[in-house]
Design an enzyme around this catalytic site. Structure first.
Site, PDB file in Angstrom:
ATOM      1  N   ALA A  87       7.960  91.903  50.557  1.00 16.05           N
ATOM      2  CA  ALA A  87       9.357  92.089  50.450  1.00 16.05           C
ATOM      3  C   ALA A  87      10.041  92.046  51.934  1.00 16.05           C
ATOM      4  O   ALA A  87       9.571  92.674  52.568  1.00 16.05           O
ATOM      5  CB  ALA A  87       9.573  92.999  49.610  1.00 16.05           C
ATOM      6  N   GLY A 137       4.210  92.112  47.716  1.00 16.71           N
ATOM      7  CA  GLY A 137       4.915  90.678  47.035  1.00 16.71           C
ATOM      8  C   GLY A 137       4.079  89.350  47.526  1.00 16.71           C
ATOM      9  O   GLY A 137       3.767  88.625  46.758  1.00 16.71           O
ATOM     10  N   GLU A 163       1.054  89.600  45.772  1.00  8.76           N
ATOM     11  CA  GLU A 163       1.289  89.251  44.258  1.00  8.76           C
ATOM     12  C   GLU A 163       1.630  87.625  43.987  1.00  8.76           C
ATOM     13  O   GLU A 163       1.496  87.055  43.016  1.00  8.76           O
ATOM     14  CB  GLU A 163       2.377  90.177  43.867  1.00  8.76           C
ATOM     15  CG  GLU A 163       2.085  91.510  43.942  1.00  8.76           C
ATOM     16  CD  GLU A 163       3.247  92.598  43.503  1.00  8.76           C
ATOM     17  OE1 GLU A 163       3.125  93.160  42.300  1.00  8.76           O
ATOM     18  OE2 GLU A 163       4.084  92.379  44.363  1.00  8.76           O
ATOM     19  N   GLU A 187       2.556  99.219  48.577  1.00  9.40           N
ATOM     20  CA  GLU A 187       3.953  99.463  48.107  1.00  9.40           C
ATOM     21  C   GLU A 187       4.166 100.806  48.131  1.00  9.40           C
ATOM     22  O   GLU A 187       5.132 101.604  48.256  1.00  9.40           O
ATOM     23  CB  GLU A 187       4.266  98.956  46.814  1.00  9.40           C
ATOM     24  CG  GLU A 187       4.663  97.217  46.896  1.00  9.40           C
ATOM     25  CD  GLU A 187       3.370  96.420  46.473  1.00  9.40           C
ATOM     26  OE1 GLU A 187       3.765  95.098  46.367  1.00  9.40           O
ATOM     27  OE2 GLU A 187       2.399  96.701  46.797  1.00  9.40           O
TER      28      GLU A 187
END
Length: 271
Positions: free
Chosen positions: A75, A120, A123, A143
């Site tokens: 992110a 992310g 991910e 995270e």
């Protein structure tokens, strides 16, 4: 020679479609931020995925990065730091659309991971069907170290790869895992030489694309829908996929080509 069709989705997403191999390459191209996932990048990624989902000619996709040292670092925390609660909720919807769009692609998707794939970024790779990592890659879901949790599918997709206890250890400790260990743990599927991950992913995608597009898409759907179901339910899902393929033009062509000892000319989704 057939040329690649190149499209841009905003400033940071590039989509290349090869009409000869039927393989598309989806490139993260925000080098100044190591492909950090901003709302803008996520929105354009979702748009590119929507275009691919509607593309009946593309048989496999490779997700890669133009950056030499990063697939995606996760992110965009600088952007997130500027958001109030309402802005954070709006950003969340955009990011979920990007992860969901990638996860829902009907054809096989291969992540080619070079350098860092964190949070992310990892991910995004988990949302693909297969992950090819370069020797210098580092993956992980850190995270909790910044006060959140994996929200792009990490808590659900990682256990499906490595098991619940191993996923818990990786998520709770926020540790970064080098490529060789990631291969041993099942966090990635193949290890390529440093810098060769995209070439290997494209080679793998080409092998997949050479097979029946009807059969491959149905197999992906059966794998996805059947995972985690009771065996009886999974077998019904498989049977539904089999019936779709067994009475298709691809099945007729595949059997004929086998008996005639030639390469199949797949009618595909429009057959």
């Amino acid at each position: 020679m057939v040329e690649e069709r190149v499209e841009r989705y905003g400033e940071w997403i590039e989509l290349r479609r090869d009409a000869e191999t039927r393989v598309a390459t989806l490139l993260l191209d925000r080098p100044e931020a190591m492909n950090a996932l901003s709302a803008e990048l996520a929105a354009r990624l979702a748009e590119a995925c929507a275009a691919l989902a509607a593309d009946r000619a593309t048989r496999a996709v490779v997700l890669a990065s133009t950056h030499e040292r990063a697939f995606c670092v996760g992110a965009d925390l600088k952007e997130r730091n500027r958001l109030d609660d309402a802005g954070l909720r709006r950003q969340r919807r955009v990011l979920r659309a990007a992860f969901g769009g990638l996860l829902a692609l009907p054809m096989p998707v291969i992540a080619a991971v070079r350098g860092y794939a964190l949070g992310g970024g990892y991910e995004l790779a988990l949302s693909c069907d297969l992950i090819v990592a370069g020797a210098g890659a580092v993956v992980g879901l850190p995270e909790v170290s910044v006060g959140v949790l994996p929200g792009g599918g990490g808590t659900q997709l990682l256990p499906r790869r490595v098991g619940a206890a191993r996923a818990a250890e990786l998520i709770f400790t926020a540790r970064r895992v080098p490529a060789a260990e990631a291969l041993e743990l099942g966090m990635v599927d193949r290890l390529a030489a440093a810098g060769a991950e995209r070439a290997e992913a494209l080679e793998l995608a080409g092998r997949i694309a050479a097979h029946s597009p009807v059969g491959v898409r149905a197999a992906k759907r059966a794998l996805r829908l059947g995972h985690g179901q009771e065996l009886a339910t999974g077998l019904e899902i498989e049977d539904a996929a089999w019936n779709e393929v067994a009475f298709s033009a691809d099945r007729v062509e595949g059997v004929a080509a086998f008996n005639e000892r030639r390469t199949p000319d797949w009618p595909g989704l429009d057959g």
